[in-house]
Structure formats: C-alpha cells, structure tokens
Design a protein around this motif. Sequence first.
Motif, PDB file in Angstrom:
ATOM      1  N   GLY A 132       9.176  -8.419   4.969  1.00 53.52           N
ATOM      2  CA  GLY A 132       8.524  -7.766   6.090  1.00 53.52           C
ATOM      3  C   GLY A 132       7.170  -7.188   5.710  1.00 53.52           C
ATOM      4  N   LEU A 133       6.379  -6.888   6.728  1.00 53.74           N
ATOM      5  CA  LEU A 133       5.012  -6.403   6.504  1.00 53.74           C
ATOM      6  C   LEU A 133       4.749  -5.070   7.204  1.00 53.74           C
ATOM      7  CD1 LEU A 133       3.181  -9.824   6.927  1.00 53.74           C
ATOM      8  CD2 LEU A 133       3.369  -8.513   4.811  1.00 53.74           C
ATOM      9  N   SER A 134       5.816  -4.315   7.465  1.00 54.82           N
ATOM     10  CA  SER A 134       5.638  -3.027   8.144  1.00 54.82           C
ATOM     11  C   SER A 134       6.129  -1.848   7.325  1.00 54.82           C
ATOM     12  CB  SER A 134       6.372  -3.035   9.488  1.00 54.82           C
ATOM     13  OG  SER A 134       7.770  -3.027   9.273  1.00 54.82           O
ATOM     14  N   GLY A 135       6.692  -2.108   6.151  1.00 58.03           N
ATOM     15  CA  GLY A 135       7.210  -1.024   5.333  1.00 58.03           C
ATOM     16  C   GLY A 135       8.587  -0.543   5.741  1.00 58.03           C
ATOM     17  N   ALA A 136       9.282  -1.307   6.580  1.00 54.63           N
ATOM     18  CA  ALA A 136      10.600  -0.873   7.059  1.00 54.63           C
ATOM     19  C   ALA A 136      11.646  -0.841   5.952  1.00 54.63           C
ATOM     20  CB  ALA A 136      11.074  -1.786   8.189  1.00 54.63           C
ATOM     21  N   ALA A 137      11.452  -1.601   4.876  1.00 51.66           N
ATOM     22  CA  ALA A 137      12.414  -1.623   3.769  1.00 51.66           C
ATOM     23  C   ALA A 137      11.884  -0.902   2.538  1.00 51.66           C
ATOM     24  CB  ALA A 137      12.774  -3.069   3.421  1.00 51.66           C
ATOM     25  N   VAL A 138      10.872  -0.069   2.713  1.00 51.81           N
ATOM     26  CA  VAL A 138      10.231   0.615   1.595  1.00 51.81           C
ATOM     27  C   VAL A 138      10.842   1.999   1.386  1.00 51.81           C
ATOM     28  CG1 VAL A 138       8.070   1.706   0.870  1.00 51.81           C
ATOM     29  CG2 VAL A 138       8.047  -0.624   1.753  1.00 51.81           C
ATOM     30  N   TYR A 143       0.795  -1.222   0.000  1.00 52.41           N
ATOM     31  CA  TYR A 143       0.000   0.000   0.000  1.00 52.41           C
ATOM     32  C   TYR A 143       0.831   1.279   0.000  1.00 52.41           C
ATOM     33  CZ  TYR A 143      -3.650  -3.361   1.076  1.00 52.41           C
ATOM     34  OH  TYR A 143      -4.506  -4.441   1.030  1.00 52.41           O
ATOM     35  N   PHE A 144       2.073   1.198  -0.471  1.00 53.16           N
ATOM     36  CA  PHE A 144       2.919   2.380  -0.534  1.00 53.16           C
ATOM     37  C   PHE A 144       3.309   2.678  -1.980  1.00 53.16           C
ATOM     38  CE2 PHE A 144       3.815   0.714   3.761  1.00 53.16           C
ATOM     39  CZ  PHE A 144       3.507   1.843   4.508  1.00 53.16           C
ATOM     40  N   ASP A 145       3.419   3.981  -2.307  1.00 54.36           N
ATOM     41  CA  ASP A 145       3.940   4.397  -3.602  1.00 54.36           C
ATOM     42  C   ASP A 145       5.462   4.380  -3.520  1.00 54.36           C
ATOM     43  OD1 ASP A 145       1.410   4.834  -4.717  1.00 54.36           O
ATOM     44  OD2 ASP A 145       1.305   6.845  -3.847  1.00 54.36           O
ATOM     45  N   ILE A 146       6.099   3.595  -4.382  1.00 65.16           N
ATOM     46  CA  ILE A 146       7.543   3.384  -4.311  1.00 65.16           C
ATOM     47  C   ILE A 146       8.276   4.488  -5.072  1.00 65.16           C
ATOM     48  CG2 ILE A 146       9.416   1.751  -4.726  1.00 65.16           C
ATOM     49  CD1 ILE A 146       7.217   0.907  -2.665  1.00 65.16           C
ATOM     50  N   VAL A 204      18.050   5.792  -1.398  1.00 65.22           N
ATOM     51  CA  VAL A 204      18.839   4.758  -2.080  1.00 65.22           C
ATOM     52  C   VAL A 204      18.701   3.465  -1.291  1.00 65.22           C
ATOM     53  CG1 VAL A 204      21.173   3.993  -2.673  1.00 65.22           C
ATOM     54  CG2 VAL A 204      20.471   6.361  -3.125  1.00 65.22           C
ATOM     55  N   ILE A 205      18.288   2.420  -1.977  1.00 58.92           N
ATOM     56  CA  ILE A 205      18.153   1.100  -1.357  1.00 58.92           C
ATOM     57  C   ILE A 205      19.511   0.403  -1.355  1.00 58.92           C
ATOM     58  CG2 ILE A 205      17.132  -1.196  -1.593  1.00 58.92           C
ATOM     59  CD1 ILE A 205      15.093   0.771  -0.708  1.00 58.92           C
ATOM     60  N   VAL A 206      19.928  -0.080  -0.194  1.00 60.55           N
ATOM     61  CA  VAL A 206      21.165  -0.854  -0.071  1.00 60.55           C
ATOM     62  C   VAL A 206      20.767  -2.321   0.067  1.00 60.55           C
ATOM     63  CG1 VAL A 206      23.301  -1.193   1.214  1.00 60.55           C
ATOM     64  CG2 VAL A 206      22.288   1.102   1.048  1.00 60.55           C
ATOM     65  N   SER A 207      20.830  -3.036  -1.052  1.00 56.61           N
ATOM     66  CA  SER A 207      20.419  -4.441  -1.065  1.00 56.61           C
ATOM     67  C   SER A 207      21.612  -5.343  -0.774  1.00 56.61           C
ATOM     68  CB  SER A 207      19.837  -4.806  -2.438  1.00 56.61           C
ATOM     69  OG  SER A 207      19.676  -6.202  -2.541  1.00 56.61           O
ATOM     70  N   ALA A 237      26.760   9.046   1.451  1.00 55.68           N
ATOM     71  CA  ALA A 237      25.418   9.488   1.829  1.00 55.68           C
ATOM     72  C   ALA A 237      25.483  10.691   2.769  1.00 55.68           C
ATOM     73  CB  ALA A 237      24.658   8.341   2.478  1.00 55.68           C
ATOM     74  N   ARG A 238      26.420  10.675   3.721  1.00 48.02           N
ATOM     75  CA  ARG A 238      26.558  11.805   4.648  1.00 48.02           C
ATOM     76  C   ARG A 238      26.962  13.074   3.892  1.00 48.02           C
ATOM     77  NH1 ARG A 238      29.956  10.915   9.960  1.00 48.02           N
ATOM     78  NH2 ARG A 238      28.508  12.520  10.735  1.00 48.02           N
ATOM     79  N   LYS A 239      27.892  12.918   2.975  1.00 47.69           N
ATOM     80  CA  LYS A 239      28.372  14.072   2.210  1.00 47.69           C
ATOM     81  C   LYS A 239      27.267  14.672   1.350  1.00 47.69           C
ATOM     82  CE  LYS A 239      31.606  15.296  -1.503  1.00 47.69           C
ATOM     83  NZ  LYS A 239      32.652  14.775  -2.423  1.00 47.69           N
ATOM     84  N   ASN A 240      26.455  13.797   0.727  1.00 49.01           N
ATOM     85  CA  ASN A 240      25.438  14.259  -0.213  1.00 49.01           C
ATOM     86  C   ASN A 240      24.048  14.391   0.408  1.00 49.01           C
ATOM     87  OD1 ASN A 240      26.750  14.307  -3.079  1.00 49.01           O
ATOM     88  ND2 ASN A 240      27.527  12.431  -2.102  1.00 49.01           N
ATOM     89  N   LYS A 241      23.960  14.091   1.721  1.00 45.84           N
ATOM     90  CA  LYS A 241      22.682  14.188   2.445  1.00 45.84           C
ATOM     91  C   LYS A 241      21.583  13.366   1.763  1.00 45.84           C
ATOM     92  CE  LYS A 241      23.583  18.716   4.548  1.00 45.84           C
ATOM     93  NZ  LYS A 241      25.022  18.710   4.229  1.00 45.84           N
ATOM     94  N   ILE A 242      21.929  12.111   1.486  1.00 50.91           N
ATOM     95  CA  ILE A 242      20.999  11.182   0.852  1.00 50.91           C
ATOM     96  C   ILE A 242      20.741  10.012   1.789  1.00 50.91           C
ATOM     97  CG2 ILE A 242      20.706   9.538  -1.063  1.00 50.91           C
ATOM     98  CD1 ILE A 242      22.308  11.490  -2.795  1.00 50.91           C
ATOM     99  N   ALA A 243      19.493   9.661   1.969  1.00 56.02           N
ATOM    100  CA  ALA A 243      19.129   8.581   2.893  1.00 56.02           C
ATOM    101  C   ALA A 243      19.362   7.215   2.271  1.00 56.02           C
ATOM    102  CB  ALA A 243      17.664   8.725   3.304  1.00 56.02           C
ATOM    103  N   LEU A 244      19.754   6.260   3.118  1.00 53.80           N
ATOM    104  CA  LEU A 244      20.000   4.875   2.708  1.00 53.80           C
ATOM    105  C   LEU A 244      19.030   3.962   3.440  1.00 53.80           C
ATOM    106  CD1 LEU A 244      23.909   4.841   3.040  1.00 53.80           C
ATOM    107  CD2 LEU A 244      22.582   5.272   0.955  1.00 53.80           C
ATOM    108  N   ILE A 245      18.509   2.965   2.724  1.00 55.16           N
ATOM    109  CA  ILE A 245      17.591   2.005   3.334  1.00 55.16           C
ATOM    110  C   ILE A 245      18.167   0.594   3.212  1.00 55.16           C
ATOM    111  CG2 ILE A 245      15.307   0.935   3.221  1.00 55.16           C
ATOM    112  CD1 ILE A 245      14.173   3.520   2.259  1.00 55.16           C
TER     113      ILE A 245
END
Length: 461
Positions: free
Chosen positions: A74-80, A35-38, A86-89, A59-67
């Motif tokens: 999971g079923l809570s959206g913690a990896a969404v 139920y989330f827009d990716i 930027v997704i770190v797979s 990421a710190r230098k460019n102020k970009i979030a990493l997941i």
Amino acid sequence: MSTSALLELESLLKKDQIKTDEESLKYWGKDWTTYFDIKASAIVFPHSTEDVVKLVHWARKNKIALIPSGGRTGLSGAAVATQGEVIVSFDQMNKIKEFNPVDQTVVIDPGVVTEALQEFAHSKNLFYPVDFAARGSSQMGGNIATNAGGIKVVRYGLTRDWVAGLKVVTGTGDVLELNNALVKNATGYDLRHLFIGSEGTLGFITEATIKLAAAPPPMKVLVMGVSGLDAVMKIFAEFKTKTSLVAFEMFSDKALRKVLEGTGLSAPLATECPFYVLAEVETRNEADEEHALSVFEKSLEEGWVLDGVISQSDVQAKTFWRYREDISESLAKYSPYKNDIAVAISKVPPFMEDLDQVLSAAYPTWEVVWFGHIGDGNLHINILRPEGLSKEEFVKECRKVDVLVFDAVKKYKGSISAEHGVGLTKRSFLNYTRSEAEIALMRGIKKVFDPDNIINPGKVI
C-alpha cells in the motif's frame, strides 16, 4: 512494550511466531510509503483465527495497539507502525483451503498472494480477475481491506465484487462469519462490506471466500499514441461501446521515457506522442477482432490516434503491458511522492488540465509523471524528487502540493484516494471527500467494532 506484556505474549504463541529484532521491526513495520519513521515494538505471525483472538484479548488487557499487515504494498501508510504498535503479519496464514467447483468459490487465508490465487484459478480453468502490478507480493487480506481495484475494473469490477464471505475477528475478540458465501441473503446489514475497504481499522480478516470467474477468452492489446486528453476520452467511448473492453490505461510521454530508460525496452511506436493509451479487448471470434480493428481505424481517421499497434501474440501483449505496469518500478529511484485520486470518468480531461496548470505554476522545475486507469477515472500522480533536495524538505513541499491536488479533487467531487486508502497520509484530508456527518458515522462504527481503539488506531479517521 513492558517486559511483563512481552512475556505474556510469548506464552500465547510459539517462539518462531514473534520477532523483536531491529531488522525485522523495520522490515515488517512499513509499507511502500517511504516517508515515515518506523517504530514497531514486535512482529507476530498468527497461524489461525484462534491465534488472532488470543492476540486481541492480550492487546485489550495490556492496552497495546495492533496493526494488520499483509504484503505491505500500500501507499497510504495504513500498515505502518509509528507509535510502538505490534504488527500482526499474515505471512504464515497463506493457504488455499477449499475449492467448490459448483459454487466456483475458493476459501483462502488472508496471507495468500494475489498471483497464487490467480494461478490456482487458472489450474481449475477459472479466473480471478482483480489484477495489478503488485500481484506477486500483495496479499488477499490486504486487497480486501483496501478494496483493491487495478487494471481490469472496467470489465470485472473491484475486489468487493469477488468476496462471497469473510471470517473476521473484531476489536473485542469476537469471531464473525459474514455471509457464508450466499448469493442471496436479505437478512439485514451486510457487515462483510464494512470490512471490505476498512483498511484494517475494524478488525482482522482471517479467512475469505472468493468467487472465481469463467476463464477469459483470447485478448488483443493495443498501444496507441494520442494527440491529447480530449482524444483519450473519445477513444475510450468508442472502445467502451463497440468492443468488449477489459482495460483502458493511459500514461504520459514522461512515463514512457522512464520505462524505456529503466528497462531497455524498445519504444512501442515510431511516433513520439504526448500521451499513450493501452486498451485490452476480448476477441472471442473474428467479429470481435474486426470490431476492435474498426475502432482503431476510426480513431486514426479522426486524428485521435497518431500511431498505434495491435498485439499479434500473447508474448507481444505481455510486452505491451510492461509499458504501463513497469512505470512504478522505473520511477522508484527518484523517490516519487505519489497521489492516487479519482474523478468521474467524463471529468478526467478537464481535471487533468486544471491540475497540470496548478502544479506547473507552483512547481515549474519539478517533474510530474501521470498515468492511470482512465476506464474508471483513477489517476496516479508521481512527483519526482529533484536532485539536491533532502527527503525532509521534499516531503514538506509535497504536503503543500497535497492541498493543491485535493482542492482540485474537491472541485470535481472526486476522491482523494481511489485505490490505496486513506491510512496516515491522507487522514487529515478526509473531509475533502467525505462530509462531517459521514466521518462521524464512521467513527461511531469504529467504536462499535473496536471500543478500546486497539486495531490500527490513527488510520483513516
């Protein structure tokens, strides 16, 4: 993400370690919530702890979030990703590295799939006991980050109980080696346990040392049709005190019907019952089998069990488990809205009765399917989307259901999330389970490990 930031990222990693095409962003940018827009901006695939350190500094230098992202079960959206993160797979960090037969431990990458670890343990005549239906796709890093439980918690505990050591990269880029697989280590705060269950908000798990158990004895699996919720707990008490109980699961008649419809399996029993219990017990010898049989017979005599069957082979035992483990897959086509909650074991019957009355009164035409790990007080509620109701309207109505569910959880001093974490879906309800003082302390801990708020921001707290 700016062009300059992307060019810098491409200079840090190899070409095949970065994906920015739309299909990849949608695939790796989500978990099992629907139920989330990716809106991911890139997917990166580190090969080592050193790669992760580079990513954090970038990421710190460019102020970009990493997941952090594992098997995304999971079923809570913690990896969404919903804000251009930027997704770190860890799909490509998936090696089983070092086995120690004396310590009975194994060093693994975070991307090792649960079932692969279980199979490795079996090859050494050992056992990795944390188990659940998503074993074939969930990854150990994600299991650790959510402190995964599953079906054998009654006997073996949760993931936390099997983590002997961790290597992590914090939000400052520091590499920490936590506990080093020591059995005894009385040297202050055990930071390892902060990362277990942190949902990837404090940093990245890049290596884990996992304890293995002795190979389990033979098992018997019983499927029992039950007269009511009070009977479920009486049966549990008998099995818990008089057998070596490994698992104790409950599912409703509605859940069983969906499984039978979806799989083509035959019904386990001739008698239709409102609830069903699946119990797995260790049977090292004839005495253990006799104990299990005597508990079963007493449950029949007392009228708690209306009908039942005991497995006579490993094949039959696996089939019996399908009645429980195939529930989620059988419900998938209904786009269910899921809740994963917990109360003290003794409070399960009154809690379920209260909540069932609340939901029935509020949504009399909706179909609600219950199942859960009764042996540890963990219940799964699945609300099936009615035909003709749009996804958006359904989610809106289910948000109202959340309030009713969590009010009941709060009344019984339970948890709004037993296994799948808080993530995005339950963040606004965290105060139903945790005090303001606890939440403030968690925010303070987050700030210490991730001062720039670049590691999975917006999740949990």
